[in-house]
Write a protein that holds these residues in place. Structure first.
Motif, mmCIF file in Angstrom:
data_model
loop_
_atom_site.group_PDB
_atom_site.id
_atom_site.type_symbol
_atom_site.label_atom_id
_atom_site.label_comp_id
_atom_site.label_asym_id
_atom_site.label_seq_id
_atom_site.Cartn_x
_atom_site.Cartn_y
_atom_site.Cartn_z
ATOM 1 N N ARG A 1 -2.525 7.540 -5.927
ATOM 2 C CA ARG A 1 -1.853 7.957 -7.141
ATOM 3 C C ARG A 1 -2.756 7.867 -8.364
ATOM 4 O O ARG A 1 -2.612 8.617 -9.306
ATOM 5 N N HIS B 1 0.936 -0.846 -11.628
ATOM 6 C CA HIS B 1 0.852 -1.657 -10.418
ATOM 7 C C HIS B 1 2.012 -1.416 -9.453
ATOM 8 O O HIS B 1 2.084 -2.075 -8.416
ATOM 9 N N CYS B 2 2.910 -0.489 -9.787
ATOM 10 C CA CYS B 2 4.022 -0.200 -8.881
ATOM 11 C C CYS B 2 3.484 0.552 -7.677
ATOM 12 O O CYS B 2 2.877 1.608 -7.813
ATOM 13 N N ILE B 3 3.689 -0.007 -6.485
ATOM 14 C CA ILE B 3 3.153 0.659 -5.297
ATOM 15 C C ILE B 3 4.209 1.553 -4.649
ATOM 16 O O ILE B 3 3.941 2.219 -3.664
ATOM 17 N N PRO C 1 12.888 -10.786 -8.710
ATOM 18 C CA PRO C 1 11.496 -10.503 -9.033
ATOM 19 C C PRO C 1 10.916 -9.386 -8.180
ATOM 20 O O PRO C 1 11.209 -9.315 -6.993
ATOM 21 N N CYS C 2 10.094 -8.550 -8.781
ATOM 22 C CA CYS C 2 9.357 -7.544 -8.027
ATOM 23 C C CYS C 2 8.282 -8.270 -7.237
ATOM 24 O O CYS C 2 7.543 -9.073 -7.789
ATOM 25 N N PRO C 3 8.213 -8.013 -5.917
ATOM 26 C CA PRO C 3 7.241 -8.766 -5.118
ATOM 27 C C PRO C 3 5.801 -8.525 -5.555
ATOM 28 O O PRO C 3 4.924 -9.326 -5.248
ATOM 29 N N TYR C 4 5.545 -7.441 -6.265
ATOM 30 C CA TYR C 4 4.172 -7.173 -6.678
ATOM 31 C C TYR C 4 3.936 -7.548 -8.134
ATOM 32 O O TYR C 4 2.937 -7.159 -8.732
ATOM 33 N N GLY C 5 4.880 -8.312 -8.662
ATOM 34 C CA GLY C 5 4.632 -8.943 -9.962
ATOM 35 C C GLY C 5 4.994 -8.120 -11.177
ATOM 36 O O GLY C 5 4.777 -8.558 -12.301
ATOM 37 N N LEU C 6 5.525 -6.907 -11.007
ATOM 38 C CA LEU C 6 5.849 -6.101 -12.180
ATOM 39 C C LEU C 6 7.029 -6.706 -12.940
ATOM 40 O O LEU C 6 7.885 -7.349 -12.340
ATOM 41 N N ASN C 7 7.046 -6.472 -14.238
ATOM 42 C CA ASN C 7 8.214 -6.853 -15.022
ATOM 43 C C ASN C 7 8.993 -5.575 -15.326
ATOM 44 O O ASN C 7 8.820 -4.943 -16.363
ATOM 45 N N ILE D 1 1.188 -13.755 -9.900
ATOM 46 C CA ILE D 1 0.146 -12.798 -9.561
ATOM 47 C C ILE D 1 -1.177 -13.540 -9.428
ATOM 48 O O ILE D 1 -1.632 -14.194 -10.364
ATOM 49 N N CYS E 1 7.093 0.550 -3.188
ATOM 50 C CA CYS E 1 7.651 -0.014 -1.953
ATOM 51 C C CYS E 1 9.169 0.136 -1.923
ATOM 52 O O CYS E 1 9.787 0.029 -0.876
ATOM 53 N N GLY F 1 16.196 -12.139 -11.038
ATOM 54 C CA GLY F 1 15.378 -12.547 -12.169
ATOM 55 C C GLY F 1 14.133 -13.285 -11.757
ATOM 56 O O GLY F 1 13.870 -13.510 -10.578
ATOM 57 N N GLY F 2 13.350 -13.653 -12.760
ATOM 58 C CA GLY F 2 12.101 -14.352 -12.520
ATOM 59 C C GLY F 2 10.968 -13.374 -12.274
ATOM 60 O O GLY F 2 11.172 -12.179 -12.126
ATOM 61 N N LEU F 3 9.773 -13.913 -12.247
ATOM 62 C CA LEU F 3 8.587 -13.082 -12.045
ATOM 63 C C LEU F 3 7.776 -13.640 -10.893
ATOM 64 O O LEU F 3 7.632 -14.853 -10.774
ATOM 65 N N ALA F 4 7.255 -12.732 -10.062
ATOM 66 C CA ALA F 4 6.384 -13.184 -8.989
ATOM 67 C C ALA F 4 5.063 -13.642 -9.588
ATOM 68 O O ALA F 4 4.609 -13.115 -10.596
ATOM 69 N N ARG G 1 1.431 -6.668 -15.157
ATOM 70 C CA ARG G 1 2.839 -6.456 -14.809
ATOM 71 C C ARG G 1 3.315 -5.069 -15.240
ATOM 72 O O ARG G 1 4.491 -4.801 -15.342
ATOM 73 N N ASP H 1 5.340 1.051 2.129
ATOM 74 C CA ASP H 1 4.641 2.199 1.561
ATOM 75 C C ASP H 1 3.862 1.747 0.344
ATOM 76 O O ASP H 1 4.309 0.883 -0.398
ATOM 77 N N ASN I 1 -0.931 3.409 -4.000
ATOM 78 C CA ASN I 1 -1.272 3.263 -5.413
ATOM 79 C C ASN I 1 -2.694 3.753 -5.697
ATOM 80 O O ASN I 1 -2.985 4.235 -6.782
ATOM 81 N N ALA J 1 3.871 -11.069 -2.708
ATOM 82 C CA ALA J 1 4.818 -10.275 -1.943
ATOM 83 C C ALA J 1 5.813 -11.167 -1.214
ATOM 84 O O ALA J 1 6.008 -11.070 -0.022
#
Lengths: 471, 509
Positions: B450, A428-430, A373-379, B334, A432, B329-332, A424, B444, B447, B321
């Motif tokens: 950007r 929202h991609c930072i 999983p992306c720690p910032y919730g992105l899919n 939010i 990292c 796999g899986g989703l964090a 997602r 880093d 966002n 985070a």
């Protein structure tokens, strides 16, 4: 990309064509009409087998990849948090074994860590002599890279798989991060030597590695083999008609499959093939390309080409396929029962197809979920998949004057919100960069995501410049 | 005939105004926006002289026909009343004008209007009440239907419908809308136009003019047999058949009486047909106080804090985070964003200033329903209650969008071009060190930089002697327009590490 033929019409046309050709065939042979197309049900006892020179194992050419297991309520892409559908796994494993499949490949990391136990449950219902099980030492995170951590990982694999020996054990995904990473994961902690010991004890029957990435690592590991430092019983590589010649072109840190395979063949090391279809990307092609392939083999599936190609080289022991659904399994069983090797002429044809696919410039994501999983919730895979789908369907608007612009813009934006929830999405991609080192395709994930985000932003604001990699 | 024309027009107007508030595609505003702009109070607030003159002239010629074919709240009550009349015929009777409610309410309304107590003004404004009802109560249902269609469309790979978020924009406004709706249904069910003729300030203002209108309902005493059918079918309770009297301050020219009269004794015309008609000076007996009149004022829970706390409790408390573990796999999870406590509320570009907004807005919610980015929502502050305010938890004020300024009928949000918008400063971004991911997690980010549309943010090293270390945003306030892209896309949750403080007066940068 001009495609007047939409998918629905295409299918209709295709269906008509199929019916017509089968009717024609039928007319030629027995003069009777068929109630359904022939070759839809895989035959039993026709599977092609290859012999492992080290152990004499007769391995089915089709191997079951346990990385894309079905989950409750459909596929993992749509329900990333759903539990594995064990009943379905059991059914499909039973069916595969019944039809001659005997190689099952898993890893402690797959399917959020649930793949090994699901595989274990399904296989425990069969005689141990009926199958070969392959798993990996997936010590990617620092807390499993210690000697103890890695040993524990291996012991846990035996437990989860409910076996007391592993037929094929792989160092998982070596190549990314160069030799320092190999040393950190397998040498400094002495784990490779320990694995060799386990092999001597009979707890591992074949020891090998799966490879993604740096050529130097591949060469170095084979040098060890040549020098007799370590013996590789098999090596798992990515091989398909796109990567055969284009892997390095697509991403210069990757190695063309033609090189990888010939190096192995030279040494007589059996090759286990992964990504024969690139996570389905080679089966999921634009209509124009699909039509070409169907023209040549109207009754075969698009995927069949990929499997025939991957299975043709004699040094291939087994071709892995992550068969989520029963229809994948049946189709592949048909392809390999028995294998019709690719002819020289067909090979040329596939090289043309590979060039067509290369020219699409899709993002080479195979949705393996290693980045997740992306720690910032992105899919991440869903974002790439939507982008690729839009390229494939011609929904990447270029010029505002283009008469297709409004339709394509709407299709892209509405489709984006549908396939990826707003929170997602790529915006929202930072950056990292925690994902990128995990990508076996070595996609610079944050850069690609930000490129897509820029493109979305331009679409929303109707500032029209096509993104860099879509021409 | 009059009734047929009236009902046809009324149904069309009601349907279109309702659609204007419901539309999720954003395509109808350009076509139907004028329907909001011809409403009386918004036109007054927008100082739209042409519309005001036209409405005054309309009333002086036709009487209070505005209440029957233009005001959506009036038409809505007619619908309720009509449903009741289907079940129970001849249910009305004459009752004298309730001056003791009517005029004090108007006086209070004018005082509140002049004093700038806009929450009270908005509470009574009929068009705004209707807008709130549709936006808060009907729209979610409409959106739900839209989402079902979107699902179906998705199934067939059609892009005709797209899904939309359904969310509670403000609890107090929702409650007010719900209470208003219930009261209106009760009043209309029982007494037809009770609300319009006792409480509605627009109705009362127009009643001053309608007394002198050129065309009126007039009774012919010679033909009249005093059957009373006209009175029994007057939803304004304005016809006193016994004395041949019509209260023109309350007649909304619906034409129901004309249809009911079997003897052709009642006409809509410009001079008396009956010779002995008494126009006025009827004994307006001040009958005992009836319990019908009900104040529409409702209790408002406007405590923003308690609302926020409950919202915070509703969100799942999840650590973000988590980092990549051993498996794939899986989703964090939010966590939902929570709005910061802004010292100065943000008003959308085009509103010029907080003062302009407060002065002109009737809280009709048209802008709130038009906002495609989930930015506008009704304020919960007592002084600006129900007026729009911006917040960026769900989206930000996107550079290509000027929807709210296109639809506002009251001049609270003036039309603004995309170019002007991008140089209008409605607030400025403020950084909160304790929340910033590079500082807290050492990764880093950037966002905010950007996504800043004006280039007002630059990432600089946290420690100026360590350019290899983490970078933090430096906001150039003079470039910042307060759009909230940074706040919305900040990975820190639930509280962003960068948020927008509103400006009381907007300026051009």
């Amino acid at each position: 990309m001009n495609k007047e033929l939409n998918r629905r019409n295409f299918l209709k046309y295709l269906g008509g064509g199929l019916a017509a050709s089968s009717a024609l065939l039928a007319a030629c042979t027995d003069g009777e009409r068929r109630t359904s197309a022939s070759k839809q049900e895989p035959p039993k006892g026709k599977m092609t087998y290859r012999t492992n020179p080290n152990t004499g194992d007769k391995v089915s050419l089709l191997g079951y990849g346990m990385m894309r297991l079905p989950v409750e309520g459909g596929s993992e892409r749509d329900n990333p948090d759903a539990p594995i559908d064990q009943e379905m796994v059991n059914r499909q494993v039973d069916y595969a074994i019944e039809h001659g499949v005997n190689y099952f490949d898993t890893s402690p990391a797959y399917c959020r860590g649930f793949s090994e136990s699901a595989t274990g449950i399904a296989l425990a219902r069969h005689k141990r002599s009926e199958f070969f099980v392959a798993t990996k030492l997936s010590n990617f995170s620092p807390n499993t890279q210690t000697t103890e951590g890695s040993k524990q990982m291996f012991e846990n694999s035996l437990k989860q798989l409910q076996v007391d020996y592993i037929d094929y054990l792989l160092l998982h995904a070596v190549g990314g991060g160069g030799m320092p990473e190999v040393n950190r994961r397998y040498m400094d902690n002495g784990i490779l030597d320990w694995l060799v010991e386990q092999k001597q004890k009979g707890r591992i029957r074949n020891l090998g590695f799966s490879f993604h990435g740096d050529k130097e690592v591949f060469d170095e590991l084979l040098t060890w083999h040549d020098e007799g430092k370590y013996h590789w019983d098999f090596v798992q590589i990515e091989l398909n008609y796109l990567d055969w010649n284009w892997a390095n072109e697509i991403n210069d840190s990757n190695v063309d499959a033609v090189y990888l395979y010939s190096e192995l063949e030279k040494r007589g090391i059996p090759a286990v093939i992964m990504e024969p279809l690139l996570g389905g990307r080679l089966a999921n092609v634009p209509t124009t390309i699909a039509a070409k392939m169907k023209q040549r083999d109207p009754e075969g599936s698009i995927a069949k080409w990929g499997f025939r190609f991957a299975g043709t080289p004699k040094g291939v022991l087994c071709v892995l396929s992550g068969m989520t659904y029963m229809e994948h399994l049946k189709d592949n069983l048909i392809t390999y029962s028995p294998l019709q090797p690719i002819t020289e002429e067909e090979n040329e044809f596939l090289m043309e197809i590979a060039e067509d696919i290369y020219n699409l410039k899709t993002i080479p994501c195979n949705e393996c979920n290693y980045c997740m999983p992306c720690p910032y919730g992105l899919n991440i895979p869903a974002i790439f998949s939507h982008y690729n789908k839009c390229i494939k369907d011609g929904n990447i608007p270029h010029e505002k004057l283009d008469k297709e612009y409004d339709r394509a813009r709407r299709a892209f934006l509405v489709g984006y919100d549908r396939s990826v929830p707003k929170l997602r999405q790529a915006s929202h991609c930072i950056g990292c960069n925690q994902c990128a080192p995990h990508c076996p395709q070595r996609i610079p994930i944050p850069q690609e995501l930000q490129k897509i985000d820029d493109f979305v932003e331009r679409l929303k604001q109707e500032i029209v410049i096509a993104p860099e990699n879509a021409e | 005939m009059l009734k047929k024309i009236r009902t046809t027009l009324a149904i069309i107007v009601l349907a279109l105004i309702t659609l204007l508030f419901l539309d999720v595609s954003g395509a109808l505003h350009a076509w139907l926006g004028w329907l909001a702009k011809i409403q009386f109070l918004p036109a007054v607030l927008a100082l739209n002289v042409a519309v005001i003159v036209a409405l005054v002239a309309l009333t002086l010629i036709f009487g209070r026909i505005y209440c029957s074919i233009i005001c959506p709240l009036g038409i809505f009550q007619d619908v309720i009343s009509w449903i009741h009349s289907k079940r129970k015929k001849n249910r009305f009777s004459f009752s004298p004008e309730k001056k003791w409610i009517r005029y004090p309410v108007l006086a209070l309304f004018i005082i509140a209007f002049v004093a700038g107590v806009n929450s009270f003004v908005a509470l009574l404004a009929p068009y705004s009440s209707y807008g709130r009802i549709v936006n808060n109560l009907f729209r979610p249902v409409y959106e739900w239907g839209n989402n079902i269609l979107a699902r179906i469309a998705e199934h067939y790979e059609s892009y005709a419908f797209s899904e939309t978020d359904i969310w509670l924009k403000s609890l107090p406004t929702f409650v007010i809308a719900a209470v208003t709706l219930v009261l209106l249904i009760i009043l209309a069910w029982k007494g037809g136009r009770t609300y319009c003729n006792t409480i509605c300030p627009v109705g009362t203002i127009l009643s001053f003019l309608s007394r002198f209108s050129w065309l009126k309902i007039r009774m012919d005493e010679d033909k009249c047999i005093k059957c009373g059918l006209c009175s029994k079918n007057c939803k304004a309770s304005a016809i006193d058949f016994k004395n041949f009297h019509v209260d023109y301050s309350r007649c909304v020219v619906c034409g129901d009486c004309l249809e009911k009269c079997k003897k052709d004794a009642i006409h809509y015309c410009f001079k008396d047909k009956g010779q002995r008609t008494k126009d006025n000076l009827v004994n307006e007996k001040q009958e005992s106080v009836s319990g019908k009149a009900t104040s529409p004022q409702t209790e408002v829970d406007s405590s923003r804090r308690s609302f926020l706390v409950s919202a915070a409790m509703a969100t799942t408390a999840a650590a973000l985070a988590q980092g990549k573990g051993d498996v794939d796999g899986g989703l964090a999870v939010i966590e939902d964003k929570i709005a910061p406590e802004r010292n100065t509320p943000i008003t959308p570009p085009g509103s010029l200033s907080a003062k302009n907004m407060a002065k002109h807005c009737t809280a009709c919610q048209l802008c709130v329903s038009a906002c495609p980015n989930g930015v506008l929502r009704p304020s919960t502050d007592l002084l600006t209650l129900m007026q729009p305010t911006s917040s960026y938890e769900r989206g930000y004020c996107r550079p290509e969008c000027t929807k709210c300024s296109e639809v506002c009928p009251a001049g609270a949000i003036r039309p603004i071009s995309v170019e002007d918008k991008s140089s209008t400063q409605i607030g400025h971004a403020v950084w909160i060190k304790q929340n910033c991911i590079p500082v807290t997690d050492g990764v880093d980010c950037g966002n905010c930089e950007r996504h800043c549309p004006t280039g007002a943010i630059e990432m600089v090293p946290l420690d100026e002697n360590d350019p290899a270390g983490v970078y933090i945003p430096a906001v150039n306030e003079s470039y910042c327009i307060g759009c909230g892209a940074c706040e919305n896309l900040c990975p820190a949750r639930p509280f962003s590490a960068i948020y927008v403080e509103g400006h009381e007066v907007h300026k051009t940068i």
